[in-house]
Motif scaffolding. Sequence first.
Motif: not given
Length: 133
Positions: A40, A42, A113, A125, A127-128
Amino acid sequence: MKLRGTLLAAGAITATATAVLATTGAAAATTYTPPGGWDHTWSTPDHSATVYVEEHGDVIKLCDTKANGNSAQVLVFQHGWRKAWWTAKGNGTCVMHRASEGDPYDLDEVETKLYFHGAETEADTIRSFSNDH
């Protein structure tokens, strides 16, 4: 006298080796990319902070990516509680932690998270991901 000179030389060699290893470790931490890439990646809407996640090994890297006078921060939540947090101070700096460092960086295999920002005036921000590796 001979023993004293030998001990001083050994101390200097040890100090030099420690400095080299410490420098190498810091550089390796910020440039690390897992084989196959990150699971991931972000960024904040204003691109002031970027978070990278590799689930295998619980590797999370935070980078401050904008010269705005603020530090980037990430908070890691599991089970509804803050598990860990850290800061990257200054544009271009990155901080990385992994499970091998032990608690609190050894994450549970549950929903995780991340709350992160790169400016104090910016909303977090969020995101999980399911930490299932």
